[in-house]
Design a protein around this motif. Structure first.
Motif, PDB file in Angstrom:
ATOM      1  N   ARG A  20      -7.919   2.678  -2.619  1.00  0.00           N
ATOM      2  CA  ARG A  20      -7.444   2.261  -3.907  1.00  0.00           C
ATOM      3  C   ARG A  20      -5.885   2.466  -3.849  1.00  0.00           C
ATOM      4  N   ASP A  21      -5.187   2.805  -2.626  1.00  0.00           N
ATOM      5  CA  ASP A  21      -3.748   2.671  -2.874  1.00  0.00           C
ATOM      6  C   ASP A  21      -3.330   1.379  -2.123  1.00  0.00           C
ATOM      7  N   ILE A  22      -3.988   0.482  -2.055  1.00  0.00           N
ATOM      8  CA  ILE A  22      -3.958  -0.864  -1.454  1.00  0.00           C
ATOM      9  C   ILE A  22      -3.863  -2.017  -2.582  1.00  0.00           C
ATOM     10  N   VAL A  23      -2.799  -2.560  -3.060  1.00  0.00           N
ATOM     11  CA  VAL A  23      -2.932  -3.693  -4.024  1.00  0.00           C
ATOM     12  C   VAL A  23      -2.095  -4.872  -3.704  1.00  0.00           C
ATOM     13  N   ALA A  24      -2.568  -6.046  -4.257  1.00  0.00           N
ATOM     14  CA  ALA A  24      -1.805  -7.209  -4.268  1.00  0.00           C
ATOM     15  C   ALA A  24      -0.388  -7.138  -4.571  1.00  0.00           C
ATOM     16  N   GLU A  25       0.260  -7.856  -3.652  1.00  0.00           N
ATOM     17  CA  GLU A  25       1.811  -7.799  -4.009  1.00  0.00           C
ATOM     18  C   GLU A  25       2.152  -8.143  -5.411  1.00  0.00           C
ATOM     19  N   SER A  26       1.474  -9.095  -5.961  1.00  0.00           N
ATOM     20  CA  SER A  26       1.866  -9.501  -7.270  1.00  0.00           C
ATOM     21  C   SER A  26       1.523  -8.223  -8.468  1.00  0.00           C
ATOM     22  N   GLU A  27       0.528  -7.554  -7.975  1.00  0.00           N
ATOM     23  CA  GLU A  27       0.453  -6.189  -8.896  1.00  0.00           C
ATOM     24  C   GLU A  27       1.424  -5.145  -8.667  1.00  0.00           C
ATOM     25  N   PHE A  28       1.664  -4.898  -7.339  1.00  0.00           N
ATOM     26  CA  PHE A  28       2.964  -4.162  -7.094  1.00  0.00           C
ATOM     27  C   PHE A  28       4.150  -4.521  -7.806  1.00  0.00           C
ATOM     28  N   PHE A  29       4.629  -5.760  -7.913  1.00  0.00           N
ATOM     29  CA  PHE A  29       5.955  -6.064  -8.476  1.00  0.00           C
ATOM     30  C   PHE A  29       5.731  -5.846  -9.857  1.00  0.00           C
ATOM     31  N   LYS A  30       4.508  -5.882 -10.586  1.00  0.00           N
ATOM     32  CA  LYS A  30       4.370  -5.613 -12.122  1.00  0.00           C
ATOM     33  C   LYS A  30       4.566  -4.172 -12.121  1.00  0.00           C
ATOM     34  N   ALA A  32       0.824  -1.164   0.042  1.00  0.00           N
ATOM     35  CA  ALA A  32      -0.192  -0.027  -0.139  1.00  0.00           C
ATOM     36  C   ALA A  32       0.805   1.188  -0.080  1.00  0.00           C
ATOM     37  N   LEU A  33       0.432   2.221  -0.694  1.00  0.00           N
ATOM     38  CA  LEU A  33       0.806   3.595  -0.489  1.00  0.00           C
ATOM     39  C   LEU A  33       0.629   4.256   0.892  1.00  0.00           C
ATOM     40  N   VAL A  34       1.742   4.647   1.583  1.00  0.00           N
ATOM     41  CA  VAL A  34       1.582   5.050   3.044  1.00  0.00           C
ATOM     42  C   VAL A  34       2.365   6.320   2.920  1.00  0.00           C
ATOM     43  N   PRO A  35       1.565   7.709   3.575  1.00  0.00           N
ATOM     44  CA  PRO A  35       2.366   8.700   3.823  1.00  0.00           C
ATOM     45  C   PRO A  35       3.026   8.551   4.960  1.00  0.00           C
ATOM     46  N   ARG A  36       4.226   9.069   4.965  1.00  0.00           N
ATOM     47  CA  ARG A  36       5.207   8.968   6.298  1.00  0.00           C
ATOM     48  C   ARG A  36       6.069  10.359   6.159  1.00  0.00           C
ATOM     49  N   HIS A  37       6.601  10.642   7.350  1.00  0.00           N
ATOM     50  CA  HIS A  37       7.590  11.734   7.313  1.00  0.00           C
ATOM     51  C   HIS A  37       8.801  11.645   6.659  1.00  0.00           C
TER      52      HIS A  37
END
Length: 175
Positions: free
Chosen positions: A161-171, A109-114
């Protein structure tokens, strides 16, 4: 001990509890915990781990940024064991970037961090230490620190919508 240590998965009560401060730095169990955290993190290709992830509700995290199959672009950083950590934000800029978690397999997932934090902590002997972390290592610290407060990275996601399957992330990162 670490060969049989299981990583607690999302839904385990220990992942939603505030971790207790460490006050005994000399016990055999405390030093075994640190060894186990380091072993489990390495065996799992993690770049950080928190004691609650192996079922121990104590304020101990390990930060160890390095390129792995899970984080191929991570910078190299020697492992740092942080006991009873606390932090101060030095750069309030929030950067969204991809995170995963050993306790939440198969999802990114895309996560906002400092961007930059200064961490005060004790080492495994109980000595006071400080370190300033930027970018990816700062992200790893904030992720692991959340585990000490009963939070997981998905709690910080701003849009589902910022949460994805790891397989999609690697693509996506291969493109």
């Amino acid at each position: 001990m670490s060969e049989k240590t299981e990583i607690k998965q999302l839904g385990a009560d220990v992942l939603r509890q505030w971790a207790c401060a460490v006050d005994d730095f000399s016990s055999v169990e405390f030093h075994e915990l640190i060894d186990t955290l380091l072993d489990v993190m390495r065996q799992s290709n993690g770049v950080g781990i928190a004691a609650p992830q192996i079922g121990v509700s104590l304020q101990v995290v390990v930060i160890a940024s390095r390129p792995t199959a899970r984080y191929p672009l991570a910078p190299e950083m020697a492992p740092v064991v942080m006991v009873n950590p606390r932090h101060e934000v030095l750069d309030a800029t929030l950067i969204k970037d991809w995170e995963g978690c050993l306790s939440v397999p198969g999802i990114r997932a895309l996560v906002p961090r400092h961007r930059t934090v200064k961490v005060a902590y004790q080492d495994k002997e109980g000595q006071d230490c400080q370190i300033v972390l930027h970018d990816f290592p700062a992200r790893v610290f904030q992720h692991e620190f959340d585990h000490l407060q009963g939070l997981i990275y998905l709690d910080r996601v701003q849009d589902n919508r910022d949460i994805v399957a790891e397989s999609e992330f690697f693509k996506r990162i291969a493109a």
